[in-house]
Design an enzyme around this catalytic site. Structure first.
Site, PDB file in Angstrom:
ATOM      1  CB  SER A  44      71.079  52.954  63.450  1.00 11.38           C
ATOM      2  OG  SER A  44      71.495  52.451  64.697  1.00 11.38           O
ATOM      3  N   GLY A  46      74.130  49.967  66.182  1.00 11.88           N
ATOM      4  CA  GLY A  46      74.022  50.216  67.617  1.00 11.88           C
ATOM      5  C   GLY A  46      74.877  49.270  68.427  1.00 11.88           C
ATOM      6  CB  ALA A  49      70.539  45.524  66.814  1.00 13.74           C
ATOM      7  CG  ASN A  50      74.775  46.018  62.403  1.00 13.35           C
ATOM      8  OD1 ASN A  50      75.063  45.750  63.563  1.00 13.35           O
ATOM      9  ND2 ASN A  50      75.672  46.248  61.473  1.00 13.35           N
ATOM     10  CB  VAL A  51      68.688  49.556  62.535  1.00  9.53           C
ATOM     11  CG1 VAL A  51      67.362  49.977  61.934  1.00  9.53           C
ATOM     12  CG2 VAL A  51      68.492  49.108  63.982  1.00  9.53           C
ATOM     13  CG  ASP A 174      67.752  51.761  76.833  1.00  9.53           C
ATOM     14  OD1 ASP A 174      68.266  52.670  77.519  1.00  9.53           O
ATOM     15  OD2 ASP A 174      68.287  51.332  75.794  1.00  9.53           O
ATOM     16  CG  ASN A 179      66.115  53.799  72.774  1.00 10.06           C
ATOM     17  OD1 ASN A 179      66.665  53.733  71.678  1.00 10.06           O
ATOM     18  ND2 ASN A 179      66.575  53.193  73.851  1.00 10.06           N
ATOM     19  CG  ASP A 191      66.385  50.116  71.690  1.00 11.10           C
ATOM     20  OD1 ASP A 191      66.382  48.877  71.715  1.00 11.10           O
ATOM     21  OD2 ASP A 191      67.403  50.801  71.876  1.00 11.10           O
TER      22      ASP A 191
HETATM   23  N1  LIG Z   1      61.039  51.299  63.446  1.00 10.52           N
HETATM   24  C1  LIG Z   1      61.970  52.220  63.221  1.00 10.52           C
HETATM   25  N2  LIG Z   1      61.726  53.278  62.406  1.00 10.52           N
HETATM   26  C2  LIG Z   1      62.657  54.200  62.157  1.00 10.52           C
HETATM   27  N3  LIG Z   1      63.899  54.174  62.662  1.00 10.52           N
HETATM   28  C3  LIG Z   1      64.222  53.155  63.471  1.00 10.52           C
HETATM   29  C4  LIG Z   1      63.287  52.131  63.798  1.00 10.52           C
HETATM   30  N4  LIG Z   1      63.909  51.245  64.617  1.00 10.52           N
HETATM   31  C5  LIG Z   1      65.163  51.699  64.790  1.00 10.52           C
HETATM   32  N5  LIG Z   1      65.380  52.843  64.104  1.00 10.52           N
HETATM   33  C6  LIG Z   1      66.626  53.627  64.028  1.00 10.52           C
HETATM   34  O1  LIG Z   1      67.723  52.806  64.380  1.00 10.52           O
HETATM   35  C7  LIG Z   1      68.325  53.282  65.586  1.00 10.52           C
HETATM   36  C8  LIG Z   1      68.744  52.099  66.457  1.00 10.52           C
HETATM   37  O2  LIG Z   1      67.623  51.342  66.795  1.00 10.52           O
HETATM   38  P1  LIG Z   1      67.440  50.752  68.262  1.00 10.52           P
HETATM   39  O3  LIG Z   1      67.535  51.840  69.255  1.00 10.52           O
HETATM   40  O4  LIG Z   1      66.202  49.934  68.249  1.00 10.52           O
HETATM   41  O5  LIG Z   1      68.687  49.748  68.328  1.00 10.52           O
HETATM   42  P2  LIG Z   1      69.922  49.657  69.323  1.00 10.52           P
HETATM   43  O6  LIG Z   1      70.745  48.517  68.915  1.00 10.52           O
HETATM   44  O7  LIG Z   1      69.441  49.711  70.717  1.00 10.52           O
HETATM   45  O8  LIG Z   1      70.733  50.903  69.002  1.00 10.52           O
HETATM   46  P3  LIG Z   1      71.451  51.849  70.051  1.00 10.52           P
HETATM   47  O9  LIG Z   1      72.546  51.046  70.645  1.00 10.52           O
HETATM   48  O10 LIG Z   1      71.901  52.963  69.170  1.00 10.52           O
HETATM   49  O11 LIG Z   1      70.393  52.216  71.056  1.00 10.52           O
HETATM   50  C9  LIG Z   1      67.280  54.168  66.226  1.00 10.52           C
HETATM   51  O12 LIG Z   1      67.844  55.145  67.037  1.00 10.52           O
HETATM   52  C10 LIG Z   1      66.599  54.766  65.024  1.00 10.52           C
HETATM   53  O13 LIG Z   1      67.343  55.831  64.504  1.00 10.52           O
HETATM   54 MG   LIG Z   2      68.378  52.464  70.941  1.00 12.66          MG
END
Ligand SMILES: Nc1ncnc2c1ncn2[C@@H]1O[C@H](COP(=O)(O)OP(=O)(O)OP(=O)(O)O)[C@@H](O)[C@H]1O
Ligand SMILES: [Mg+2]
Length: 236
Positions: A44, A46, A49-51, A174, A179, A191
């Site tokens: 993902s 976001g 962050a990049n996941v 959040d 989330n 998150d």
């Molecule tokens: N531990 C995890 N296991 C599986 N998937 C995860 C996990 N952590 C994050 N992800 C995936 O990555 C996405 C983004 O993670 P997260 O919500 O923590 O980051 P973010 O930067 O807040 O992203 P966003 O801006 O999209 O909310 C999640 O919606 C999910 O699909």
């Molecule tokens: Mg998120």
């Protein structure tokens, strides 16, 4: 070249385009320490962050990398300043982003210890957080995309998780079906970087907003519960 190696190479290419040298070094450190073998690809991209999925010996883990450049720094700084656990943070971009990753690690750890269903954090270094993957080889779907088959039980479970979290001294901040992952019909909360303690002046508003979001999700899937009822249950 093996399929895995090709995958790693492609992930690395994307990675190098997005991240700075600093982050690259931190990833190398994780590899040399044996925490991960290498990045496998994006899960993902976001807001801040990049996941990535990463191989770690015989399993897949999640690597969440807070971007040092294209993040909403002002928002981050505003929402960490009021957390009593980070009293002396100055307005230095890098330090704030590092604190943000550390904060999510600490929040996940605290939640985990309180028995809340969250991914277990593994380690954090600078702007990078490594945690357990929620899902089987691939990330589980978000609750908004995979609606629960038993809505009543699912919502009751979420409220139970919120309550445990609150008793442990944390407010998510959040919480929404974005989330919450649906893993085998059980809600897993993710998150938690903005999650804070009840002493934080934002905590009350965060909790009320979380309750509203969950009430709206409940309504959408046919469960009758108001935000006020959720708040009452969480604080009971
Ligand atoms: N531990 C995890 N296991 C599986 N998937 C995860 C996990 N952590 C994050 N992800 C995936 O990555 C996405 C983004 O993670 P997260 O919500 O923590 O980051 P973010 O930067 O807040 O992203 P966003 O801006 O999209 O909310 C999640 O919606 C999910 O699909
Ligand atoms: Mg998120």
């Amino acid at each position: 070249m093996s399929r895995m190696a090709t995958k790693h190479k492609e992930a690395w290419k994307t990675f190098a385009q997005v991240f700075d040298r600093f982050t690259e070094l931190a990833i190398h450190k994780l590899i040399s320490k044996g925490v991960i073998d290498g990045l496998m690809g994006h899960a993902s991209i976001g807001k801040e962050a990049n996941v990535f999925l990463a191989q770690a010996k015989d399993r897949t883990v999640i690597v969440k990398i807070y971007r040092l450049s294209t993040c909403d720094f002002t928002r981050m700084y505003t929402f960490i300043r009021t957390d009593p656990r980070f009293p002396k943070l100055n307005r230095q971009r890098r330090k704030v982003v590092f604190a943000w990753a550390q904060r999510e690690f600490r929040n996940l750890m605290k939640a985990r210890e309180a028995g809340v269903r969250v991914p277990t954090p593994i380690t954090h270094i600078n702007n990078i957080l490594v945690m357990d993957l929620v899902g089987d080889a691939m990330p589980a779907a978000k609750a908004k995309d995979q609606l629960p088959q038993k809505p009543d039980a699912f919502i009751a479970d979420i409220i139970g998780q919120m309550r445990k979290l609150y008793k442990a001294g944390l407010v998510h901040g959040d919480l929404s079906p974005y989330n919450i992952l649906n893993q085998h019909e059980k809600p897993v909360i993710i998150d938690m970087s903005q999650s804070t303690t009840p002493e934080d002046p934002n905590a009350k508003e965060f909790l009320e907003r979380d309750a509203k979001n969950i009430a709206a999700f409940a309504k959408k899937i046919g469960v009758e519960v108001t935000a006020d009822e959720i708040l009452q249950k969480v604080k009971a």
